[in-house]
Design an enzyme around this catalytic site. Structure first.
Site, short mmCIF file in Angstrom:
data_model
loop_
_atom_site.label_atom_id
_atom_site.label_comp_id
_atom_site.label_asym_id
_atom_site.label_seq_id
_atom_site.Cartn_x
_atom_site.Cartn_y
_atom_site.Cartn_z
N LYS A 114 0.81 -1.22 0.00
CA LYS A 114 0.00 0.00 0.00
C LYS A 114 0.84 1.27 0.00
CE LYS A 114 -4.45 -1.51 1.67
NZ LYS A 114 -4.31 -2.97 1.90
N GLU A 147 -10.90 6.47 3.08
CA GLU A 147 -11.78 5.51 3.74
C GLU A 147 -10.98 4.23 3.94
OE1 GLU A 147 -11.59 3.25 0.35
OE2 GLU A 147 -12.34 5.28 0.07
N SER A 204 1.77 -9.68 -0.96
CA SER A 204 1.38 -8.27 -0.84
C SER A 204 1.70 -7.68 0.53
CB SER A 204 -0.11 -8.13 -1.14
OG SER A 204 -0.87 -9.01 -0.33
C1 PLP Z 1 -5.13 -3.97 1.34
C2 PLP Z 1 -4.43 -5.24 1.10
C3 PLP Z 1 -4.76 -6.09 0.03
C4 PLP Z 1 -5.93 -5.86 -0.89
O1 PLP Z 1 -5.88 -4.70 -1.65
P1 PLP Z 1 -5.58 -4.67 -3.21
O2 PLP Z 1 -5.92 -3.28 -3.58
O3 PLP Z 1 -6.47 -5.67 -3.88
O4 PLP Z 1 -4.16 -4.99 -3.41
C5 PLP Z 1 -4.00 -7.24 -0.16
N1 PLP Z 1 -2.98 -7.55 0.65
C6 PLP Z 1 -2.62 -6.76 1.68
C7 PLP Z 1 -1.48 -7.17 2.53
C8 PLP Z 1 -3.33 -5.57 1.94
O5 PLP Z 1 -2.97 -4.80 2.97
#
Ligand code: PLP
Length: 401
Positions: free
Chosen positions: A92, A114, A381
């Protein structure tokens, strides 16, 4: 096929995207559009961003060869793109740094956002502190009650958190409250979008800021293996880490792109967030895209064990990629994600976010069916420390933490 996925000058990817917002915001979006398209090609802006990504966010993130998983699964070679090693522990930060810099260049001093579980709120509060901007975060009351630690993290970083009590008091209500706040105060305020969603040009900005993931991957894999991956797998909530993981490979037709959605308790139940598999075209959050909704276009409640994936829609570029069959989207259940959470920890010594483990679960299924000379890149992610207590709870152990 190409034409239906490329962004057109009206802000659509094929039939998806656009700007579905109150008239009062049209002017403001136009300004953001112009400013962004200037900054996009401005070497000074790009240098400023690159410097923050490198020195604050810890980029480039590693592309790690997961030898143990590869040996254990006995098929394709598995590489992990380690967004979990970024500052704040997820992808993020890439997007938040980019948009906050755009806001600064527009002369804005106040960021609003949000958030569902609070992860995007924490990232926004982090960057607001760094850049000396004020920050207010809107969160459904259900979520402020459930996620008190993240509320405190945001407050610690200097942000003000608004607990939204309208509607069913969840993310969709926080989205509506943030839109209203933005419409009532555009002069000093920038709505910092948390995923590859919202009215044009937000999906394009988020795509661009997250594309650093696939640009690095391409270079890192070329250096290690002198080839393209055969498959890229990433989890999909709104779709920002997935679009960033796919971006630089969309025009390489030999690279299969796979998004792992949260099927929750199963796509044949109501407790799911598998938008692309089960949803239909509609309008919400300022965009035309695919949503989980009833026949009157009311957004359905969604569920997943993973707080980051329970968004009731998906960004417009993913809708177009799915429609054009350029990317495939698969549902992964809570059970499969929890199993992958334990698997990757034991195999590789990595506690990965439960969101990311939806992608890992797909890799567990597909890798054994592929040849040993093939390569899968799976995006991690985020890191999974935040998920340890809820996974334990899922398994029937309630820790008081
Ligand atoms: C917020 C988040 C996601 C989902 O958001 P995307 O916009 O689909 O990438 C996925 N993995 C983690 C670790 C997150 O914090």
């Amino acid at each position: 096929m190409k034409n239906s996925i490329k962004l057109d000058k009206n802000g659509y990817y094929g039939e998806f995207g656009g700007k579905y917002i109150p008239e009062t915001l049209m002017n403001e979006l136009e300004k953001i559009d112009q400013a962004y398209h200037h900054l996009k090609t401005d070497p000074k802006f790009q240098e400023e961003l690159t410097d923050l990504l490198r020195n604050y966010a810890n980029r480039p993130s590693l592309l790690y060869y997961a030898k143990n998983m590869t040996d254990d699964l006995g098929g394709a070679q598995i590489y992990l793109k380690r967004e979990d090693l970024n500052h704040t522990g997820a992808h993020k930060i890439n997007n938040v740094l980019g948009q906050a810099l755009v806001a600064k260049h527009l002369g804005k001093t106040r960021l609003i956002a949000e958030t569902g579980a609070g992860q995007h709120g924490v990232a926004t509060a982090t960057v607001a502190a760094l850049l000396g901007m004020s920050c207010e975060v809107f969160m459904g009351k259900e979520d402020t009650d459930r996620q008190r630690l993240n509320v405190y993290r945001m407050e610690l970083l200097g942000a003000k958190v608004h607990s939204v009590t309208s509607g069913s008091m969840v993310l969709k209500d926080a989205v509506n409250a943030t839109m209203q706040e933005w419409a009532s105060r555009v002069d000093d305020t920038f709505y910092l979008m948390g995923s590859a969603v919202g009215p044009y040009p937000f999906p394009e900005m988020v795509h661009d800021f997250q594309s650093v993931i696939s640009k690095e991957t391409k270079i890192q894999l070329a250096a290690q293996k002198h080839q393209l991956p055969d498959m890229v797998v990433a989890c999909v909530g709104g779709g920002s880490n997935a679009i960033g993981s796919f971006a630089d490979f969309i025009d390489d037709p030999t690279v299969q792109l796979v998004g792992a959605e949260a099927a929750g308790r199963g796509i044949d139940t109501k407790d799911t967030a598998a938008t692309i598999e089960l949803g239909s075209t509609g309008i919400f959050h300022g965009m035309k895209s695919i949503f989980l909704q009833d026949e009157n276009g009311q957004i359905n409640p969604v569920y997943s064990i993973s707080a980051g994936l329970d968004y009731p829609g998906v960004g417009p570029e993913h809708s177009a990629l799915a429609k054009a069959n350029r990317a495939q989207y698969v549902g992964i259940t809570d059970d499969e994600a929890v199993n992958a959470f334990e698997y990757i920890a034991k195999q590789e010594g990595i506690i990965a976010a439960i969101e990311s483990c939806h992608a890992v679960a797909y890799v567990q299924k597909i890798a054994p069916k592929m040849r040993k000379d093939q390569i899968i890149v799976c995006t991690l992610s985020g890191r999974g420390d935040k998920d340890v207590s809820s996974v334990l709870k899922y398994k029937g152990v309630d820790l008081d933490v």
